[in-house]
Write an enzyme that holds these catalytic residues in place. Structure first.
Site, PDB file in Angstrom:
ATOM      1  N   LYS A   1       0.835  -1.200   0.000  1.00  0.00           N
ATOM      2  CA  LYS A   1       0.000   0.000   0.000  1.00  0.00           C
ATOM      3  C   LYS A   1       0.870   1.251   0.000  1.00  0.00           C
ATOM      4  O   LYS A   1       1.876   1.326   0.714  1.00  0.00           O
ATOM      5  CB  LYS A   1      -0.901  -0.017   1.234  1.00  0.00           C
ATOM      6  CG  LYS A   1      -1.921   1.111   1.321  1.00  0.00           C
ATOM      7  CD  LYS A   1      -2.808   0.916   2.541  1.00  0.00           C
ATOM      8  CE  LYS A   1      -3.829   2.024   2.683  1.00  0.00           C
ATOM      9  NZ  LYS A   1      -4.711   1.812   3.857  1.00  0.00           N
TER      10      LYS A   1
ATOM     11  N   SER B   1      -9.990   0.158   6.820  1.00  0.00           N
ATOM     12  CA  SER B   1      -9.332   0.263   5.519  1.00  0.00           C
ATOM     13  C   SER B   1      -8.763  -1.029   4.959  1.00  0.00           C
ATOM     14  O   SER B   1      -8.407  -1.080   3.793  1.00  0.00           O
ATOM     15  CB  SER B   1      -8.218   1.308   5.571  1.00  0.00           C
ATOM     16  OG  SER B   1      -8.762   2.590   5.731  1.00  0.00           O
TER      17      SER B   1
ATOM     18  N   SER C   1      -9.281   2.237   2.622  1.00  0.00           N
ATOM     19  CA  SER C   1      -8.299   2.899   1.775  1.00  0.00           C
ATOM     20  C   SER C   1      -7.279   1.947   1.147  1.00  0.00           C
ATOM     21  O   SER C   1      -6.479   2.370   0.303  1.00  0.00           O
ATOM     22  CB  SER C   1      -7.549   3.979   2.568  1.00  0.00           C
ATOM     23  OG  SER C   1      -6.829   3.433   3.650  1.00  0.00           O
TER      24      SER C   1
END
Length: 447
Positions: A78, A176, A152
């Site tokens: 990420k 997330s 996210s």
């Protein structure tokens, strides 16, 4: 010729250790799939093709290859975690395009275990919202590309669900990991505080953000979690009976759970009964103030992360979110509301070992330019589809998303498992029983 795309991380690592495959051929095959399919999915901000192949060769030359738990396994990271030699952009134009000097500790542990970082994945700006889009790209759900992958950790989830990598690293500050995992049919575990090194951002959203795995099987999730936690999460000698509470109630007042998600929970509860667990309907005593507590911490964390950035380069929704959070920073830092929530919920988890809930309230929003839309429309969209996750960041307790069933569109549905502090191994065990009794399709049919 054996294809390694679509294989689990455990299968790939075993093949590389036994020299039935080389890290280069495994990584090259996944890079080819990324090149072919990521234009439809939008998982990656940057693909490290040449660097990944060079690192694959380095893994092959290691003297400890036969002992590496993730030997030659391609992994995505990420884009809010440092990867040596790559910039960390956090989904925004307000950050500098400056290569990181060192890996984040979790990335370093993955590499030490033999994994090869093939790229950094898309996130919403500053990882604030539960949809992933912005100046660096839009991450779509590989099962239904008209829908967002979630956020996210949306890019990481999309990468795994599309078979671009077998596992990916993400993190979870208000859901997330669990939100995109639920959308994309993946297995994830947000660990409790202190299990995996955090260091996600300045203050980790007051200690609410935790790093964790995105995988297609419990075995892979357990394997990756063991690597990034630097400790084992082993199975018991025999299955244990856990007291399971089943709740269909939204923690956020006024949000309704749609039928596919309530059905998934009821069917999962039935399987757990057959597996020998005592199962009972029971709702945690969520306080009415939970929505305000969530908003306070969500916005205050964004204000802290936005400090030092050029606000002119931030999207309006992010600027408004941060501005609202400015007045809440002191309240969030005291931790009194979070401690009160823990005290309120602890008696419930003294009675029950595992809480089973829907992972989401409804399917994810349409993919699109949410970063160009107003703050309120973003907050309402996020709240209405993902109210189930924030309490467990506020408490700091472990929580999982587990694929279970399908939506009318054919996209995956999911349930959430929650446990008391230190129960990560128990949650993985329960998830494994669901997987054995109700297996899911591991990757989206994009080809």
């Amino acid at each position: 010729m054996t294809s390694w795309v679509g294989r689990t991380a455990a299968e790939i690592a075993a093949a590389v250790r036994e020299k039935r495959a080389t890290p280069r051929e495994v990584v090259a095959e996944h890079l080819a799939r990324i090149e072919r399919l990521d234009g439809r999915v939008g998982a990656f901000r940057v693909v490290r093709a040449e660097a990944a192949l060079a690192e694959a060769d380095e893994v092959a030359a290691r003297g400890d290859l036969a002992e590496l738990p993730l030997a030659g396994v391609p992994v995505a990271v990420k884009d809010n975690l440092a990867v040596r030699g790559e910039s960390r952009r956090l989904g925004t134009a307000a950050t500098r395009d400056t290569p990181a000097a060192d890996d984040h500790v979790t990335v370093a542990r993955l590499r030490a275990a033999g994994a090869v970082v093939v790229g950094l994945t898309n996130v919403p700006e500053l990882c604030v919202f539960g949809t992933t889009e912005g100046v660096h790209g839009t991450a779509r759900n590989p099962w239904d590309t008209s829908r967002t992958a979630g956020g996210s950790s949306g890019g990481s989830a999309a990468a795994v669900a599309a078979g671009l990598v077998p596992i990916a690293l993400g993190n979870d500050g208000m859901g997330s990991l669990r939100i995109p995992a639920a959308n994309c049919g993946l297995l994830t575990l947000k660990p409790g505080i202190g299990v995996v090194p955090a260091g996600v951002s300045d203050g980790d959203w007051f200690g609410m953000s935790e790093n964790g795995p995105l995988a297609t099987t419990v075995e892979d999730a357990r394997l990756m979690l063991s690597v990034i936690a630097d400790t084992g999460f082993v199975r018991r000698d025999g299955p244990a009976a856990h007291k399971v509470a089943v709740s269909l109630r939204s923690p956020i007042a006024g949000v309704a759970i749609t039928k596919p998600y309530t059905t998934a929970v009821r069917e999962a509860a039935g399987l757990l009964i057959k597996a020998g667990h005592p199962v009972r309907r029971a709702d945690p005593p969520y306080p009415v103030s939970l929505s305000l507590t969530s908003l306070v911490h969500w916005t205050a964390g964004t204000f802290v992360d936005a400090q030092g950035l050029d606000r002119q380069h931030l999207a309006r929704r992010t600027r408004v979110h941060a501005a609202i959070g400015r007045s809440f920073v002191g309240t969030a830092r005291t931790g009194r509301a979070r401690e009160a929530l823990r005290r309120r919920l602890e008696p419930f988890f003294d009675e029950y070992d595992v809480l089973l809930t829907p992972a989401l309230a409804r399917r994810s929003p349409k993919a699109g330019p949410w970063h160009e839309r107003g703050w309120l429309s973003n907050v309402l969209a996020n709240t209405n589809y993902s109210p189930m996750t924030p309490p467990w960041n506020l408490t700091g307790w472990p929580a999982m998303s587990v694929p279970f069933g399908t939506l009318p569109s054919g996209a995956p549905c999911a349930v959430q498992l929650v446990g008391r502090p230190g129960s990560e191994a128990d949650l993985l065990e329960v998830a494994e029983q669901l997987e054995q009794r109700h297996p899911w399709q591991r990757t989206a049919p994009l080809d």
